[in-house]
Design an enzyme around this catalytic site. Structure first.
Site, PDB file in Angstrom:
ATOM      1  CB  SER A  33      -0.960  -0.008   1.185  1.00 29.98           C
ATOM      2  OG  SER A  33      -0.241   0.034   2.395  1.00 29.98           O
TER       3      SER A  33
ATOM      4  CB  VAL B 121       7.498  -0.619   5.931  1.00 30.56           C
ATOM      5  CG1 VAL B 121       8.450  -1.799   5.966  1.00 30.56           C
ATOM      6  CG2 VAL B 121       6.174  -0.955   6.623  1.00 30.56           C
TER       7      VAL B 121
ATOM      8  CB  THR C 174       0.767   5.444   3.827  1.00 30.75           C
ATOM      9  OG1 THR C 174      -0.063   6.408   3.174  1.00 30.75           O
ATOM     10  CG2 THR C 174       1.405   6.074   5.060  1.00 30.75           C
ATOM     11  CB  CYS C 175       2.451   0.305   4.111  1.00 27.59           C
ATOM     12  SG  CYS C 175       0.906   0.315   5.034  1.00 27.59           S
ATOM     13  CB  SER C 176       5.159   0.747  -0.179  1.00 26.58           C
ATOM     14  OG  SER C 176       4.498  -0.487  -0.043  1.00 26.58           O
TER      15      SER C 176
END
Length: 178
Positions: free
Chosen positions: A61, A69, A63-65
C-alpha cells in the site's frame, strides 16, 4: 496513553507466520516462495529481550511502502546494534507469501533481525484493539508501534488516521522510546 504500557505482552495462545529471506533467495529467480514458519508469540517474546513491532494496513500500500516501513528498514542496523533490539517485526494481516514478496521488493535481503509477519485473520491486532475495520466484517491492521522489553510493553501507540499518518508509529518515534 495505551492501556498496554507497563503490562505483559498480550499474545498468549496466539502465533504469527513469516517466511525467512536470505541470500539464497536471490541466487535464482523462481516464482515459488519457501513455506511459512509458524511462531508462538509467547515463545518468541520470551526468547528475545527487546522486540519492536510495527503494524501496517497492507503490503504494497502507498503509505506503508513509501513512508512507514522503509524507515524501519533504513534504521534496522541502528535499532539492532545501537539500541540492542533483538527483533523488528512488520506485521500485517496479509499472507506470509505476500509479505515475503513485499519485503524483497523493499530491498530486505536478510530476515535475521527484521521479519515481515502475518496475523492472518487479525486475531492479534483485534486482541490489542489496533485493528482497522474496512467493511463487511473485514479487519486489517491499523498503523501502530509497540516496544516490548523483557516481556513488558514499554511503548504502544496507534495512529489516529492509519491511512496516511506515520507519526507515533514511525521508526523515529520508536527510537525516542528505546
Amino acid at each position: 496513553m495505551s492501556a498496554l504500557i507497563n503490562q505483559p505482552f498480550p499474545a498468549k495462545d496466539m502465533s504469527f507466520q513469516y517466511i525467512s529471506i536470505g541470500p539464497e533467495d536471490f541466487a535464482e529467480k523462481h516464482g515459488a516462495c519457501k513455506m511459512p514458519q509458524t511462531v508462538a508469540w509467547d515463545k518468541f517474546i520470551k526468547e528475545n529481550k527487546t522486540v519492536v513491532i510495527t503494524g501496517a494496513p497492507a503490503a504494497f500500500s502507498p503509505t506503508c511502502s513509501i513512508s512507514h516501513v522503509p524507515g524501519y528498514i533504513a534504521y534496522a542496523d541502528e535499532l539492532v546494534q545501537d539500541k540492542e533490539v533483538d527483533q523488528i517485526l512488520v506485521l500485517t494481516v496479509d499472507s506470509p507469501f505476500a509479505l515475503q514478496a513485499w519485503a524483497k521488493d523493499l530491498g530486505v535481503k536478510d530476515t535475521t533481525h527484521l521479519k515481515f509477519v502475518s496475523d492472518a485473520g487479525a486475531q492479534f491486532v483485534k486482541s490489542i484493539g489496533f485493528e482497522l475495520p474496512v467493511g463487511n466484517g473485514v479487519n486489517w491492521s491499523g498503523r501502530w508501534a509497540i516496544v516490548v522489553k523483557d516481556g513488558i510493553v514499554t511503548y504502544a501507540a496507534k495512529e489516529e488516521n492509519p491511512a496516511t499518518d506515520v507519526t507515533v508509529s514511525s521508526v523515529e518515534s520508536v527510537l525516542a522510546h528505546l
